[in-house]
Motif scaffolding. Structure first.
Motif, short mmCIF file in Angstrom:
data_model
loop_
_atom_site.label_atom_id
_atom_site.label_comp_id
_atom_site.label_asym_id
_atom_site.label_seq_id
_atom_site.Cartn_x
_atom_site.Cartn_y
_atom_site.Cartn_z
N ASP A 1 -70.51 47.08 -1.40
CA ASP A 1 -69.97 48.03 -2.35
C ASP A 1 -69.89 47.37 -3.73
O ASP A 1 -69.48 46.21 -3.85
N LYS A 2 -70.26 48.11 -4.76
CA LYS A 2 -70.24 47.59 -6.12
C LYS A 2 -70.16 48.74 -7.11
O LYS A 2 -70.42 49.89 -6.76
N LEU A 3 -69.78 48.42 -8.34
CA LEU A 3 -69.75 49.43 -9.39
C LEU A 3 -71.17 49.79 -9.79
O LEU A 3 -72.07 48.92 -9.79
N ALA A 4 -71.38 51.01 -10.19
CA ALA A 4 -72.73 51.49 -10.52
C ALA A 4 -73.40 50.67 -11.62
O ALA A 4 -74.58 50.31 -11.49
N PRO A 5 -72.70 50.33 -12.72
CA PRO A 5 -73.40 49.57 -13.77
C PRO A 5 -73.48 48.07 -13.51
O PRO A 5 -74.15 47.34 -14.26
N ALA A 6 -72.80 47.59 -12.47
CA ALA A 6 -72.82 46.15 -12.19
C ALA A 6 -74.20 45.72 -11.72
O ALA A 6 -74.96 46.50 -11.16
N SER A 7 -74.52 44.45 -11.95
CA SER A 7 -75.84 43.93 -11.61
C SER A 7 -76.14 44.09 -10.12
O SER A 7 -75.27 43.90 -9.28
N ASP A 8 -77.37 44.44 -9.84
CA ASP A 8 -77.81 44.53 -8.45
C ASP A 8 -78.62 43.30 -8.05
O ASP A 8 -79.18 43.25 -6.96
N GLU A 9 -78.68 42.32 -8.93
CA GLU A 9 -79.39 41.09 -8.63
C GLU A 9 -78.59 40.25 -7.65
O GLU A 9 -77.37 40.35 -7.56
N VAL A 10 -79.28 39.40 -6.92
CA VAL A 10 -78.64 38.42 -6.03
C VAL A 10 -78.53 37.11 -6.78
O VAL A 10 -79.50 36.67 -7.40
N PRO A 11 -77.36 36.48 -6.78
CA PRO A 11 -76.15 36.77 -5.99
C PRO A 11 -75.12 37.64 -6.71
O PRO A 11 -74.06 37.92 -6.15
N GLN A 12 -75.43 38.06 -7.95
CA GLN A 12 -74.41 38.76 -8.74
C GLN A 12 -73.90 40.04 -8.08
O GLN A 12 -72.76 40.45 -8.32
N ARG A 13 -74.72 40.68 -7.23
CA ARG A 13 -74.27 41.95 -6.64
C ARG A 13 -73.04 41.80 -5.76
O ARG A 13 -72.35 42.77 -5.45
N PHE A 14 -72.74 40.56 -5.35
CA PHE A 14 -71.58 40.31 -4.49
C PHE A 14 -70.34 39.91 -5.29
O PHE A 14 -69.27 39.71 -4.71
#
Length: 435
Positions: free
Chosen positions: A243-256
Protein backbone atom coordinates in the motif's frame (compact mmCIF):
# COMPACT_ATOMS: atom_id res chain seq x y z
CA UNK A 1 45.88 -10.12 8.72
CA UNK A 2 44.14 -10.18 12.11
CA UNK A 3 42.64 -6.97 13.46
CA UNK A 4 43.46 -5.30 16.77
CA UNK A 5 40.61 -4.31 19.10
CA UNK A 6 41.33 -1.63 21.70
CA UNK A 7 38.29 -1.23 23.96
CA UNK A 8 39.75 1.81 25.73
CA UNK A 9 40.03 3.65 22.42
CA UNK A 10 36.50 2.60 21.48
CA UNK A 11 35.03 3.73 24.80
CA UNK A 12 36.63 7.16 24.48
CA UNK A 13 34.47 7.90 21.45
CA UNK A 14 31.17 7.50 23.39
CA UNK A 15 30.21 10.65 25.32
CA UNK A 16 27.45 8.89 27.29
CA UNK A 17 29.93 6.53 28.94
CA UNK A 18 31.42 9.44 30.87
CA UNK A 19 28.54 9.29 33.37
CA UNK A 20 30.18 6.33 35.11
CA UNK A 21 27.39 3.82 34.55
CA UNK A 22 27.99 0.29 33.29
CA UNK A 23 25.82 0.18 30.17
CA UNK A 24 24.84 -3.47 29.96
CA UNK A 25 21.50 -2.63 28.35
CA UNK A 26 22.84 -2.62 24.79
CA UNK A 27 20.48 -5.40 23.71
CA UNK A 28 17.67 -2.86 24.03
CA UNK A 29 19.60 -0.06 22.35
CA UNK A 30 23.18 1.18 22.28
CA UNK A 31 24.74 4.53 22.99
CA UNK A 32 26.11 6.49 20.02
CA UNK A 33 29.65 7.66 19.34
CA UNK A 34 30.57 11.32 18.86
CA UNK A 35 30.90 10.77 15.11
CA UNK A 36 27.19 9.90 14.86
CA UNK A 37 26.19 12.94 16.92
CA UNK A 38 28.30 15.16 14.68
CA UNK A 39 26.97 13.64 11.45
CA UNK A 40 23.36 14.30 12.45
CA UNK A 41 24.16 17.86 13.56
CA UNK A 42 26.16 18.52 10.38
CA UNK A 43 23.22 17.48 8.21
CA UNK A 44 20.99 19.99 9.96
CA UNK A 45 23.62 22.72 9.90
CA UNK A 46 24.14 22.32 6.16
CA UNK A 47 20.44 22.59 5.41
CA UNK A 48 18.33 19.75 4.05
CA UNK A 49 15.06 19.70 2.13
CA UNK A 50 12.80 16.97 0.92
CA UNK A 51 14.09 14.93 -2.01
CA UNK A 52 13.19 15.56 -5.63
CA UNK A 53 13.61 19.33 -5.59
CA UNK A 54 15.67 21.49 -7.96
CA UNK A 55 17.69 23.13 -5.18
CA UNK A 56 20.87 22.27 -3.28
CA UNK A 57 19.29 21.37 0.06
CA UNK A 58 17.07 18.81 -1.68
CA UNK A 59 20.07 17.37 -3.51
CA UNK A 60 21.91 17.04 -0.20
CA UNK A 61 19.02 15.00 1.20
CA UNK A 62 19.05 12.74 -1.84
CA UNK A 63 22.79 12.20 -1.46
CA UNK A 64 22.35 11.33 2.24
CA UNK A 65 19.78 8.66 1.36
CA UNK A 66 21.94 7.16 -1.40
CA UNK A 67 25.02 7.14 0.84
CA UNK A 68 23.08 5.43 3.62
CA UNK A 69 21.74 2.69 1.33
CA UNK A 70 25.32 1.93 0.26
CA UNK A 71 26.52 1.92 3.88
CA UNK A 72 23.85 -0.51 5.10
CA UNK A 73 24.51 -2.73 2.08
CA UNK A 74 28.20 -2.79 3.01
CA UNK A 75 27.34 -3.67 6.60
CA UNK A 76 25.15 -6.62 5.66
CA UNK A 77 26.60 -7.84 2.37
CA UNK A 78 23.47 -6.77 0.49
CA UNK A 79 22.96 -4.39 -2.43
CA UNK A 80 22.05 -0.72 -2.08
CA UNK A 81 18.98 -0.95 -4.32
CA UNK A 82 17.51 -3.54 -1.97
CA UNK A 83 17.78 -1.47 1.24
CA UNK A 84 14.42 -0.25 2.63
CA UNK A 85 14.33 2.28 5.48
CA UNK A 86 11.67 2.64 8.16
CA UNK A 87 11.14 3.77 11.75
CA UNK A 88 11.60 0.33 13.32
CA UNK A 89 12.05 -3.33 12.51
CA UNK A 90 8.52 -3.92 13.79
CA UNK A 91 7.02 -1.33 11.42
CA UNK A 92 8.96 -2.67 8.44
CA UNK A 93 8.07 -6.28 9.18
CA UNK A 94 4.38 -5.38 9.35
CA UNK A 95 4.80 -3.55 6.05
CA UNK A 96 6.51 -6.51 4.35
CA UNK A 97 4.16 -9.08 5.87
CA UNK A 98 1.14 -7.25 4.47
CA UNK A 99 2.70 -7.09 1.01
CA UNK A 100 3.81 -10.72 1.00
CA UNK A 101 0.52 -12.05 2.37
CA UNK A 102 -1.33 -10.73 -0.67
CA UNK A 103 -0.01 -13.79 -2.48
CA UNK A 104 -1.12 -16.28 0.16
CA UNK A 105 -4.25 -18.41 -0.02
CA UNK A 106 -6.25 -20.47 2.49
CA UNK A 107 -4.29 -23.58 3.39
CA UNK A 108 -0.91 -22.02 2.72
CA UNK A 109 1.56 -22.27 5.60
CA UNK A 110 3.91 -19.94 7.45
CA UNK A 111 6.58 -21.21 9.84
CA UNK A 112 7.56 -19.11 12.87
CA UNK A 113 9.68 -19.98 15.89
CA UNK A 114 9.25 -19.80 19.66
CA UNK A 115 12.79 -18.39 19.88
CA UNK A 116 11.97 -15.12 18.15
CA UNK A 117 11.19 -11.61 19.31
CA UNK A 118 7.48 -11.00 18.85
CA UNK A 119 8.21 -8.59 15.99
CA UNK A 120 9.16 -11.60 13.88
CA UNK A 121 6.14 -13.61 15.02
CA UNK A 122 3.01 -11.50 15.44
CA UNK A 123 3.09 -9.73 12.03
CA UNK A 124 3.22 -13.14 10.33
CA UNK A 125 0.59 -14.72 12.60
CA UNK A 126 -1.78 -11.83 11.95
CA UNK A 127 -1.11 -11.70 8.19
CA UNK A 128 -1.63 -15.46 7.96
CA UNK A 129 -4.88 -15.18 9.86
CA UNK A 130 -6.22 -12.63 7.39
CA UNK A 131 -5.20 -14.81 4.43
CA UNK A 132 -6.51 -18.06 5.90
CA UNK A 133 -2.98 -19.47 6.04
CA UNK A 134 -1.83 -21.92 8.71
CA UNK A 135 0.87 -21.10 11.28
CA UNK A 136 3.34 -23.84 12.13
CA UNK A 137 5.71 -23.51 15.08
CA UNK A 138 9.39 -24.39 15.38
CA UNK A 139 10.06 -25.30 19.00
CA UNK A 140 12.97 -24.49 21.31
CA UNK A 141 14.92 -27.05 23.30
CA UNK A 142 14.21 -25.55 26.72
CA UNK A 143 17.20 -27.28 28.34
CA UNK A 144 19.73 -25.66 26.02
CA UNK A 145 17.91 -22.77 24.36
CA UNK A 146 18.74 -24.21 20.95
CA UNK A 147 16.40 -24.03 17.95
CA UNK A 148 17.15 -27.37 16.24
CA UNK A 149 17.33 -26.92 12.48
CA UNK A 150 16.43 -30.56 11.86
CA UNK A 151 12.80 -29.97 12.82
CA UNK A 152 12.29 -27.76 9.75
CA UNK A 153 12.40 -30.84 7.51
CA UNK A 154 9.02 -31.78 8.99
CA UNK A 155 7.66 -28.26 9.38
CA UNK A 156 8.29 -27.04 5.83
CA UNK A 157 6.01 -28.49 3.14
CA UNK A 158 5.01 -27.71 -0.42
CA UNK A 159 2.37 -25.33 1.04
CA UNK A 160 4.93 -23.30 3.01
CA UNK A 161 5.17 -19.73 1.73
CA UNK A 162 7.50 -18.18 4.30
CA UNK A 163 9.80 -19.17 7.15
CA UNK A 164 10.54 -16.45 9.73
CA UNK A 165 13.52 -16.99 12.02
CA UNK A 166 15.93 -14.96 14.11
CA UNK A 167 19.68 -14.84 13.51
CA UNK A 168 20.18 -14.44 17.28
CA UNK A 169 17.77 -14.57 20.20
CA UNK A 170 17.42 -11.19 21.86
CA UNK A 171 17.33 -12.78 25.35
CA UNK A 172 19.24 -16.07 25.24
CA UNK A 173 21.66 -15.04 22.50
CA UNK A 174 21.07 -18.38 20.71
CA UNK A 175 22.25 -18.27 17.10
CA UNK A 176 20.32 -20.87 15.09
CA UNK A 177 21.68 -22.44 11.91
CA UNK A 178 19.90 -19.91 9.72
CA UNK A 179 21.63 -21.09 6.53
CA UNK A 180 20.31 -24.62 7.01
CA UNK A 181 16.82 -23.36 7.84
CA UNK A 182 16.81 -21.06 4.81
CA UNK A 183 17.99 -23.89 2.57
CA UNK A 184 15.08 -26.01 3.78
CA UNK A 185 12.67 -23.16 3.00
CA UNK A 186 14.13 -22.58 -0.45
CA UNK A 187 13.97 -26.28 -1.32
CA UNK A 188 10.18 -26.02 -0.87
CA UNK A 189 9.96 -22.77 -2.83
CA UNK A 190 9.38 -20.65 0.31
CA UNK A 191 11.00 -17.37 1.36
CA UNK A 192 13.09 -16.88 4.49
CA UNK A 193 12.65 -13.68 6.52
CA UNK A 194 15.48 -13.22 9.02
CA UNK A 195 15.39 -10.98 12.08
CA UNK A 196 18.95 -9.74 12.31
CA UNK A 197 18.36 -7.07 14.95
CA UNK A 198 20.27 -8.86 17.71
CA UNK A 199 22.87 -10.49 15.46
CA UNK A 200 24.15 -7.48 13.50
CA UNK A 201 25.90 -5.71 16.41
CA UNK A 202 27.94 -8.77 17.35
CA UNK A 203 29.39 -10.40 14.25
CA UNK A 204 30.04 -10.00 10.52
CA UNK A 205 26.82 -10.42 8.54
CA UNK A 206 26.42 -11.72 5.00
CA UNK A 207 22.81 -11.98 3.89
CA UNK A 208 23.74 -14.25 0.98
CA UNK A 209 25.59 -16.72 3.21
CA UNK A 210 22.62 -16.76 5.60
CA UNK A 211 20.23 -17.41 2.73
CA UNK A 212 18.02 -14.53 3.88
CA UNK A 213 15.53 -13.33 1.30
CA UNK A 214 14.78 -10.43 3.65
CA UNK A 215 17.08 -9.40 6.50
CA UNK A 216 15.89 -6.87 9.09
CA UNK A 217 18.17 -4.77 11.27
CA UNK A 218 17.93 -1.71 13.53
CA UNK A 219 20.69 0.90 13.58
CA UNK A 220 20.07 1.85 17.20
CA UNK A 221 21.28 -1.63 18.18
CA UNK A 222 24.68 -0.96 16.56
CA UNK A 223 25.55 2.59 17.66
CA UNK A 224 23.25 4.45 15.28
CA UNK A 225 20.03 6.46 15.61
CA UNK A 226 16.50 5.05 15.67
CA UNK A 227 16.26 3.91 12.06
CA UNK A 228 15.61 0.38 10.80
CA UNK A 229 16.26 -1.31 7.48
CA UNK A 230 15.24 -4.42 5.60
CA UNK A 231 17.70 -5.72 3.03
CA UNK A 232 16.35 -7.82 0.17
CA UNK A 233 17.04 -8.61 -3.46
CA UNK A 234 15.61 -5.86 -5.70
CA UNK A 235 14.18 -8.59 -7.95
CA UNK A 236 12.07 -9.87 -5.03
CA UNK A 237 10.92 -6.38 -4.09
CA UNK A 238 9.82 -5.76 -7.68
CA UNK A 239 7.22 -8.53 -7.28
CA UNK A 240 5.57 -6.95 -4.22
CA UNK A 241 2.91 -4.23 -4.26
CA UNK A 242 2.64 -2.57 -0.84
CA UNK A 243 0.00 0.00 0.00
CA UNK A 244 1.29 3.47 -0.88
CA UNK A 245 0.12 6.97 -1.70
CA UNK A 246 -0.72 7.57 -5.35
CA UNK A 247 1.95 10.23 -6.01
CA UNK A 248 4.66 8.40 -4.03
CA UNK A 249 7.46 6.74 -5.99
CA UNK A 250 6.78 3.30 -7.36
CA UNK A 251 10.49 2.58 -7.73
CA UNK A 252 12.22 -0.07 -5.64
CA UNK A 253 13.05 0.31 -2.79
CA UNK A 254 11.28 3.67 -2.40
CA UNK A 255 7.81 2.14 -2.88
CA UNK A 256 8.13 0.56 0.59
CA UNK A 257 9.10 3.81 2.35
CA UNK A 258 6.06 5.69 3.59
CA UNK A 259 6.33 9.42 4.02
CA UNK A 260 9.46 11.53 4.28
CA UNK A 261 12.59 9.79 5.48
CA UNK A 262 14.53 11.17 8.51
CA UNK A 263 17.43 12.52 6.45
CA UNK A 264 19.64 13.72 9.30
CA UNK A 265 19.24 10.41 11.10
CA UNK A 266 20.22 8.59 7.91
CA UNK A 267 23.43 10.63 7.90
CA UNK A 268 23.92 9.29 11.43
CA UNK A 269 23.35 5.72 10.24
CA UNK A 270 26.11 6.09 7.64
CA UNK A 271 28.41 7.48 10.32
CA UNK A 272 27.57 4.49 12.55
CA UNK A 273 28.51 2.04 9.79
CA UNK A 274 31.79 3.89 9.27
CA UNK A 275 32.36 3.75 13.03
CA UNK A 276 31.85 -0.02 13.06
CA UNK A 277 34.26 -0.36 10.14
CA UNK A 278 36.92 1.37 12.23
CA UNK A 279 36.41 -0.36 15.58
CA UNK A 280 39.47 -2.52 15.02
CA UNK A 281 42.51 -1.79 12.91
CA UNK A 282 44.69 -4.41 11.21
CA UNK A 283 47.75 -5.66 13.05
CA UNK A 284 50.66 -4.08 11.18
CA UNK A 285 54.25 -3.04 11.84
CA UNK A 286 54.92 0.39 13.34
CA UNK A 287 55.30 3.02 10.67
CA UNK A 288 53.20 1.16 8.10
CA UNK A 289 50.23 2.76 6.35
CA UNK A 290 46.68 2.96 7.63
CA UNK A 291 43.98 0.34 7.32
CA UNK A 292 43.13 -0.42 3.71
CA UNK A 293 40.51 -2.30 1.78
CA UNK A 294 36.94 -1.48 0.92
CA UNK A 295 34.46 -0.47 3.60
CA UNK A 296 32.90 -3.92 3.35
CA UNK A 297 36.28 -5.57 3.92
CA UNK A 298 37.00 -3.30 6.88
CA UNK A 299 33.59 -4.07 8.38
CA UNK A 300 34.15 -7.81 8.15
CA UNK A 301 37.60 -7.53 9.74
CA UNK A 302 36.39 -5.17 12.44
CA UNK A 303 33.27 -7.13 13.37
CA UNK A 304 35.29 -10.36 13.47
CA UNK A 305 37.55 -8.71 16.07
CA UNK A 306 34.50 -7.36 17.93
CA UNK A 307 32.99 -10.84 18.10
CA UNK A 308 36.17 -12.34 19.54
CA UNK A 309 36.46 -9.56 22.14
CA UNK A 310 32.82 -9.73 23.19
CA UNK A 311 32.79 -13.51 23.54
CA UNK A 312 35.91 -13.44 25.71
CA UNK A 313 34.21 -10.88 27.97
CA UNK A 314 31.00 -12.91 27.89
CA UNK A 315 32.85 -15.97 29.20
CA UNK A 316 33.85 -13.88 32.22
CA UNK A 317 30.23 -12.84 32.75
CA UNK A 318 28.80 -16.35 32.40
CA UNK A 319 31.44 -17.89 34.64
CA UNK A 320 30.77 -15.34 37.35
CA UNK A 321 27.00 -15.78 37.28
CA UNK A 322 27.21 -19.57 37.06
CA UNK A 323 29.27 -19.63 40.23
CA UNK A 324 26.52 -17.98 42.29
CA UNK A 325 24.11 -20.40 43.93
CA UNK A 326 21.30 -17.85 44.06
CA UNK A 327 21.38 -17.25 40.28
CA UNK A 328 19.66 -19.32 37.57
CA UNK A 329 20.97 -18.85 34.02
CA UNK A 330 18.88 -19.61 30.94
CA UNK A 331 20.28 -20.82 27.65
CA UNK A 332 23.51 -22.59 26.88
CA UNK A 333 23.53 -22.85 23.10
CA UNK A 334 26.80 -23.72 21.40
CA UNK A 335 26.66 -20.54 19.30
CA UNK A 336 25.50 -17.39 21.06
CA UNK A 337 25.51 -13.64 21.01
CA UNK A 338 26.89 -12.20 24.29
CA UNK A 339 23.58 -11.92 26.16
CA UNK A 340 22.85 -13.35 29.60
CA UNK A 341 19.30 -14.04 30.85
CA UNK A 342 18.99 -14.92 34.52
CA UNK A 343 16.89 -14.83 37.67
CA UNK A 344 17.85 -14.38 41.32
CA UNK A 345 16.26 -16.58 43.96
CA UNK A 346 13.58 -14.87 46.02
CA UNK A 347 13.54 -11.66 43.96
CA UNK A 348 11.50 -10.39 41.02
CA UNK A 349 13.46 -9.42 37.91
CA UNK A 350 12.30 -5.83 38.42
CA UNK A 351 13.71 -5.77 41.95
CA UNK A 352 17.03 -7.18 40.72
CA UNK A 353 17.22 -4.56 37.96
CA UNK A 354 16.44 -1.83 40.48
CA UNK A 355 19.24 -3.05 42.75
CA UNK A 356 21.65 -3.07 39.80
CA UNK A 357 20.57 0.45 38.92
CA UNK A 358 21.36 1.54 42.48
CA UNK A 359 24.90 0.34 41.79
CA UNK A 360 24.96 2.27 38.49
CA UNK A 361 24.64 -0.88 36.40
CA UNK A 362 22.09 -0.66 33.59
CA UNK A 363 20.33 -3.94 32.80
CA UNK A 364 16.87 -4.84 31.55
CA UNK A 365 14.17 -6.99 33.10
CA UNK A 366 11.00 -8.64 31.82
CA UNK A 367 10.25 -10.69 28.71
CA UNK A 368 11.91 -8.18 26.37
CA UNK A 369 9.19 -9.00 23.80
CA UNK A 370 10.33 -12.63 23.63
CA UNK A 371 6.89 -13.62 24.91
CA UNK A 372 6.70 -17.06 23.30
CA UNK A 373 10.16 -18.03 24.52
CA UNK A 374 9.53 -16.81 28.06
CA UNK A 375 6.31 -18.80 28.01
CA UNK A 376 7.98 -22.11 27.20
CA UNK A 377 10.75 -21.37 29.71
CA UNK A 378 8.15 -20.81 32.43
CA UNK A 379 9.18 -17.19 32.88
CA UNK A 380 5.87 -15.49 32.24
CA UNK A 381 4.77 -12.94 33.27
CA UNK A 382 7.82 -11.49 35.00
CA UNK A 383 10.53 -12.64 32.61
CA UNK A 384 14.11 -12.45 33.80
CA UNK A 385 17.06 -10.06 33.99
CA UNK A 386 18.97 -9.42 30.78
CA UNK A 387 22.59 -8.21 30.63
CA UNK A 388 23.98 -7.76 27.13
CA UNK A 389 27.50 -6.91 26.07
CA UNK A 390 28.43 -4.72 23.12
CA UNK A 391 31.72 -3.46 21.75
CA UNK A 392 32.12 -0.60 24.25
CA UNK A 393 31.74 -2.75 27.38
CA UNK A 394 34.83 -3.78 29.30
CA UNK A 395 35.83 -6.03 32.18
CA UNK A 396 35.00 -3.38 34.77
CA UNK A 397 31.39 -3.32 33.54
CA UNK A 398 31.16 -7.10 33.95
CA UNK A 399 32.79 -7.06 37.39
CA UNK A 400 30.42 -4.37 38.62
CA UNK A 401 27.40 -6.43 37.59
CA UNK A 402 28.81 -9.56 39.19
CA UNK A 403 29.53 -7.72 42.42
CA UNK A 404 26.03 -6.22 42.51
CA UNK A 405 24.38 -9.61 41.89
CA UNK A 406 26.58 -11.21 44.55
CA UNK A 407 25.16 -8.74 47.06
CA UNK A 408 21.77 -10.40 46.57
CA UNK A 409 22.84 -13.81 47.81
CA UNK A 410 20.15 -15.49 49.88
CA UNK A 411 20.81 -15.25 53.59
CA UNK A 412 22.56 -11.90 53.46
CA UNK A 413 19.77 -9.33 53.02
CA UNK A 414 20.61 -6.06 54.66
CA UNK A 415 23.98 -7.28 55.94
CA UNK A 416 26.91 -4.92 56.26
CA UNK A 417 28.93 -4.62 53.02
CA UNK A 418 32.67 -4.91 52.88
CA UNK A 419 35.02 -3.90 50.04
CA UNK A 420 36.26 -6.70 47.81
CA UNK A 421 39.08 -6.28 45.30
CA UNK A 422 37.96 -8.02 42.11
CA UNK A 423 41.10 -7.15 40.18
CA UNK A 424 43.89 -4.58 40.57
CA UNK A 425 42.52 -1.05 40.59
CA UNK A 426 38.84 -2.07 40.88
CA UNK A 427 37.06 -2.37 44.21
CA UNK A 428 33.39 -3.11 44.78
CA UNK A 429 31.13 -4.27 47.59
CA UNK A 430 29.86 -7.67 48.67
CA UNK A 431 27.95 -8.84 51.73
CA UNK A 432 30.18 -9.33 54.75
CA UNK A 433 30.31 -13.00 55.74
CA UNK A 434 28.88 -13.94 59.15
CA UNK A 435 31.48 -13.86 61.89
Amino acid sequence: MSAVFDVSRVRSSYPALRDGHAYLDGAAGTQVPQAVVEAIAAAYRAGIGNTGGAFAASERAGAIVADCRRAVADLTGGVADGVIFGPSMTALTYRLSSALARGWAPGDEVVVSRLDHDANIRPWVQAAGRAGAVIRWAEVDTATGELPAAQYADLVTERTRLVAVTAASNVLGTRPDVAAIAACAHAAGALCYVDGVHATPHMPVDVAELGADCYATSAYKWAGPHVAAVIAAPSLLQTLRPDKLAPASDEVPQRFERGTLPFADLAGVTAAVDHLAGLAGPARPAGSGGAGGSRRERIVASMTAVQAFEMSLFARLLSGLAGMGHVTLYGKAARRAPTAFFTVAGMTPRAVAAHLASRRVNAWHGDNYAVELCGVLGLRPGGAVRAGLVHYNDASDVDRLLSAVAELAAGYPGRRLRPVVLRPGFTSLRPALPR
